[in-house]
Design a protein around this motif. Structure first.
Motif, PDB file in Angstrom:
ATOM      1  N   PHE A  94      -7.081  -5.125   3.933  1.00  0.00           N
ATOM      2  CA  PHE A  94      -6.536  -4.294   2.870  1.00  0.00           C
ATOM      3  C   PHE A  94      -6.936  -2.827   3.073  1.00  0.00           C
ATOM      4  O   PHE A  94      -6.149  -1.905   2.835  1.00  0.00           O
ATOM      5  CB  PHE A  94      -7.029  -4.764   1.503  1.00  0.00           C
ATOM      6  CG  PHE A  94      -6.624  -6.169   1.149  1.00  0.00           C
ATOM      7  CD1 PHE A  94      -5.600  -6.816   1.822  1.00  0.00           C
ATOM      8  CD2 PHE A  94      -7.267  -6.844   0.129  1.00  0.00           C
ATOM      9  CE1 PHE A  94      -5.223  -8.106   1.480  1.00  0.00           C
ATOM     10  CE2 PHE A  94      -6.900  -8.138  -0.223  1.00  0.00           C
ATOM     11  CZ  PHE A  94      -5.875  -8.770   0.461  1.00  0.00           C
ATOM     12  N   ARG A  95      -8.187  -2.628   3.490  1.00  0.00           N
ATOM     13  CA  ARG A  95      -8.659  -1.271   3.753  1.00  0.00           C
ATOM     14  C   ARG A  95      -7.865  -0.626   4.885  1.00  0.00           C
ATOM     15  O   ARG A  95      -7.480   0.545   4.807  1.00  0.00           O
ATOM     16  CB  ARG A  95     -10.147  -1.305   4.103  1.00  0.00           C
ATOM     17  CG  ARG A  95     -10.782   0.073   4.262  1.00  0.00           C
ATOM     18  CD  ARG A  95     -12.282  -0.042   4.419  1.00  0.00           C
ATOM     19  NE  ARG A  95     -12.657  -0.574   5.717  1.00  0.00           N
ATOM     20  CZ  ARG A  95     -13.553  -1.527   5.904  1.00  0.00           C
ATOM     21  NH1 ARG A  95     -14.135  -2.096   4.864  1.00  0.00           N
ATOM     22  NH2 ARG A  95     -13.868  -1.939   7.116  1.00  0.00           N
ATOM     23  N   VAL A 125      -6.242   0.745  -6.667  1.00  0.00           N
ATOM     24  CA  VAL A 125      -6.260  -0.718  -6.718  1.00  0.00           C
ATOM     25  C   VAL A 125      -5.040  -1.192  -7.497  1.00  0.00           C
ATOM     26  O   VAL A 125      -4.730  -0.675  -8.577  1.00  0.00           O
ATOM     27  CB  VAL A 125      -7.555  -1.221  -7.377  1.00  0.00           C
ATOM     28  CG1 VAL A 125      -7.480  -2.717  -7.661  1.00  0.00           C
ATOM     29  CG2 VAL A 125      -8.759  -0.899  -6.511  1.00  0.00           C
ATOM     30  N   VAL A 170     -12.624  -3.331  -2.511  1.00  0.00           N
ATOM     31  CA  VAL A 170     -12.006  -2.780  -1.303  1.00  0.00           C
ATOM     32  C   VAL A 170     -12.299  -1.283  -1.254  1.00  0.00           C
ATOM     33  O   VAL A 170     -11.902  -0.534  -2.151  1.00  0.00           O
ATOM     34  CB  VAL A 170     -10.486  -3.020  -1.286  1.00  0.00           C
ATOM     35  CG1 VAL A 170      -9.884  -2.474   0.006  1.00  0.00           C
ATOM     36  CG2 VAL A 170     -10.185  -4.510  -1.425  1.00  0.00           C
ATOM     37  N   THR A 192      -5.400  -6.173  -3.782  1.00  0.00           N
ATOM     38  CA  THR A 192      -6.652  -5.435  -3.723  1.00  0.00           C
ATOM     39  C   THR A 192      -7.436  -5.584  -5.029  1.00  0.00           C
ATOM     40  O   THR A 192      -6.885  -5.916  -6.078  1.00  0.00           O
ATOM     41  CB  THR A 192      -6.373  -3.940  -3.476  1.00  0.00           C
ATOM     42  OG1 THR A 192      -5.494  -3.447  -4.493  1.00  0.00           O
ATOM     43  CG2 THR A 192      -5.732  -3.732  -2.115  1.00  0.00           C
ATOM     44  N   ARG A 240       0.820  -1.212   0.000  1.00  0.00           N
ATOM     45  CA  ARG A 240       0.000   0.000   0.000  1.00  0.00           C
ATOM     46  C   ARG A 240       0.854   1.263   0.000  1.00  0.00           C
ATOM     47  O   ARG A 240       0.446   2.289  -0.577  1.00  0.00           O
ATOM     48  CB  ARG A 240      -0.941  -0.005   1.206  1.00  0.00           C
ATOM     49  CG  ARG A 240      -2.089  -1.000   1.128  1.00  0.00           C
ATOM     50  CD  ARG A 240      -3.137  -0.585   0.099  1.00  0.00           C
ATOM     51  NE  ARG A 240      -2.816  -1.048  -1.256  1.00  0.00           N
ATOM     52  CZ  ARG A 240      -3.305  -0.515  -2.371  1.00  0.00           C
ATOM     53  NH1 ARG A 240      -4.104   0.532  -2.321  1.00  0.00           N
ATOM     54  NH2 ARG A 240      -2.982  -0.987  -3.543  1.00  0.00           N
TER      55      ARG A 240
END
Length: 603
Positions: A580-581, A99, A93, A89, A38
């Motif tokens: 993931f969020r 993404v 999400v 992702t 991320r």
């Protein structure tokens, strides 16, 4: 004469040098890898130009970490189909960052999507994903690996943090620290300490809660009775290592012992194994979730004063949401088993109060009780059930497991899969809410995170072979008369004694009892904790909260030791991925903080 060399240029003033930031991530397993992924995805938008050092601290291999490392038995499987595992992702999400799609485990490894891969294959997938995440970082971000344990974090809220590592005299200096510690060991609680002391005094064997792959099982002798408390995934691993791991084998539905197995007597609070993984694929329309427990409801719950009671305030919404998922699927895919139109039922269901009113509606609209959702029975199937003998209990439990397997592999009961999707939706909402407690996590695991169907088929074979015996629900263990003795409520008055006891469950991830010195240091330093002993974090970005609820500007935490824990660091594709969020929110908050630091932040 030769010309004189040019005078050296004056050194630039320290304030004019580009600021080099430093981020320490403690934990290089799947969660740490997800955070790096991320950071790589969000850096082009939020962090351009300034140099950044990421220090990755973990004694275990990056990507795989402790749980998925290569050095473990190939007999231990993943708990999900290979097609249901991704670390990437997708469009479902809900996050601010971009993404970055990637292959599922089965696509990456070239496996049949319905295979339950062994954990070493998953570890290889995670190592590859880690390498991809690091390679995707912009050139100004450099990763430094430290294969050591982090011992403590020090430093005030206003200054750089110091992260002290085992075997390193000087600390790492960090503008920000993120704890992505994963599952940790814990010291025994009062009951476990007493049982261990009793075992030492009487020459017994007591194995406390642990990661089964790390347990020394050599003291469990061939043919010796062993009490096992816990019927979840740790129990499944235990049986594998003590049966196939000792030379036994399966011929169809028959287990052929090697003669080296102990005799296991297993029980738990529920007295039954977790529900089988569902063995068919989804087809047709998905239930439109969330419906009764979405962001608006979570916002309203979070805004309440005086704290939340999960059973009183949250559970009725969870129950209604799961019921909606179940009945949406029943009415839209199996309408012949319903008595009214879906539109009529949906309108009445939305308006009906919990309890007798909703139960009467369901009874009138769904004739067959097997098509009605009974969450209490799913959670505690042996509640109020008794057997007259130990032998009757064995036969009864085998019938229960067989029935669960048949139903979970029959698409005629696809509302069960809709409930699974509902559970994922609910979990994704509840991670934003404080005060949820540990009961919900156990309930979710029982329904949504059970063993592969083949493992339950093996359990039936082991039961018929007499290698595994069932004790029943509400199992208690007493240390008396020089042995351990197990009692269960399902066969009143019957007990089983043994000289060995295994607690087949993971250690509780609490601050006070964590063996990890870093977490204990945080607690001593004033970090907040929940009633269940979990580390309190800000649900918006993962910042660690102190005991007054104030977020620490330079410390973040993600994972099972926090009250923002999720079902796992990786997830099923196209299900929203709450982890993931969280990773995205933490990465973005960290990048913004580091970007906005003044030059004088470097010290």
């Amino acid at each position: 004469m030769p010309s004189e060399p040019p005078a050296p240029s004056p050194a630039p003033h320290p304030a004019s040098r580009p600021a080099r930031r430093s981020l320490v991530i403690v934990g290089a397993g799947p969660r740490g890898t997800g955070l790096i992924e991320r950071i790589a995805a969000n850096a082009p938008e939020l962090y351009a130009g300034s140099a950044l050092d990421i220090h990755l601290v973990d004694p275990y291999p990056p990507g795989a970490g402790r749980i998925w490392r290569a050095a473990q038995s190939p007999l231990l499987w993943m708990n999900s189909h290979a097609e249901d595992v991704t670390v990437f992702t997708d469009e479902t999400v809900r996050m601010a960052g971009p993404v970055r799609p990637g292959p599922t485990l089965h696509e990456w490894a070239g496996l049949d999507g319905r295979v339950f891969a062994d954990r070493r294959i998953q570890g290889a997938y995670l190592r590859w994903a880690h390498e991809q995440a690091v390679a995707a970082l912009p050139p100004e971000i450099t990763v430094h690996r430290h294969p050591r344990r982090a011992l403590r974090v020090s430093g005030s809220r206003e200054e750089r943090q110091q992260v002290w590592l085992e075997g390193r005299p000087r600390p790492l200096r960090a503008d920000l620290v993120v704890l992505a510690l994963g599952h940790l060991d814990a010291e025994p609680d009062e009951e476990q300490s007493a049982l261990a002391a009793y075992a030492r005094e009487h020459g017994l064997v007591h194995l406390p809660p642990d990661f089964t792959a790390d347990s020394d099982l050599s003291a469990l002798g061939a043919g010796e009775p062993v009490l096992v408390r816990g019927f979840g995934l740790a129990f499944v691993d235990l049986t594998v290592l003590l049966t196939e791991g000792r030379g036994g084998r399966y011929e169809g539905d028959v287990y052929v012992p090697s003669g080296r197995e102990p005799v296991l007597y297993v029980g738990s609070r529920r007295g039954v194994p977790y529900h089988s993984k569902i063995g068919y694929d989804w087809t047709g329309e998905r239930p439109p979730l969330p419906r009764f427990l979405g962001p608006a409801e979570i916002d309203a719950l979070a805004a309440r004063s005086g704290g939340l009671d999960f059973r009183r305030d949250v559970w009725p919404l969870v129950e209604k949401e799961l019921g909606f998922a179940h009945y949406h699927r029943l009415f839209t895919a199996h309408a012949e088993r319903t008595a009214i139109a879906w539109a009529d039922f949906e309108e009445k269901y939305a308006a009906a109060a919990a309890g007798p009113e909703r139960e009467a509606l369901v009874a009138s609209a769904v004739p067959d009780p097997r098509d009605r959702l009974d969450l209490a029975a799913l959670d505690r199937p042996l509640e109020g059930v008794t057997y007259g003998s130990f032998e009757e209990l064995q036969e009864g439990l085998r019938g229960y497991v067989e029935g669960d397997l048949n139903r979970r592999h029959d698409p005629a009961y696809s509302p069960d899969l809709a409930v699974f999707l509902g559970l994922l939706s609910v979990y994704g909402q509840l991670v934003r809410l404080e005060g949820v407690g540990s009961w919900w996590h156990g309930f979710f695991s029982c329904l949504a995170s059970g063993p592969p169907g083949p493992r339950l088929r093996q359990l039936l074979a082991l039961s018929r072979a007499g290698v595994v015996n069932f004790v029943g629900a509400d199992m208690t263990v007493r240390a008396e008369d020089g042995v351990f003795r197990a009692y269960g409520a399902t066969v009143p008055g019957r007990s089983v004694e043994a000289r060995a006891l295994v607690e087949a469950r993971l250690p509780e991830p609490t601050l006070r009892r964590a063996l990890d010195p870093l977490l204990r240091g945080l607690h001593a330093d004033g970090a907040g904790e929940t009633a269940d002993g979990l580390l309190r974090v800000d649900r918006a970005d993962g910042r660690v909260l102190d005991r007054s609820g104030r977020p620490h500007p330079r410390r973040f935490a993600l994972g099972p030791h926090t009250d923002g824990r999720t079902p796992g660091a990786f997830t099923r594709p196209h299900t929203g991925g709450p982890a993931f969020r969280q990773n995205d929110a933490t990465a973005r908050a960290a990048l913004v903080f580091l970007r906005d630091l003044g030059a004088d932040a470097v010290g």
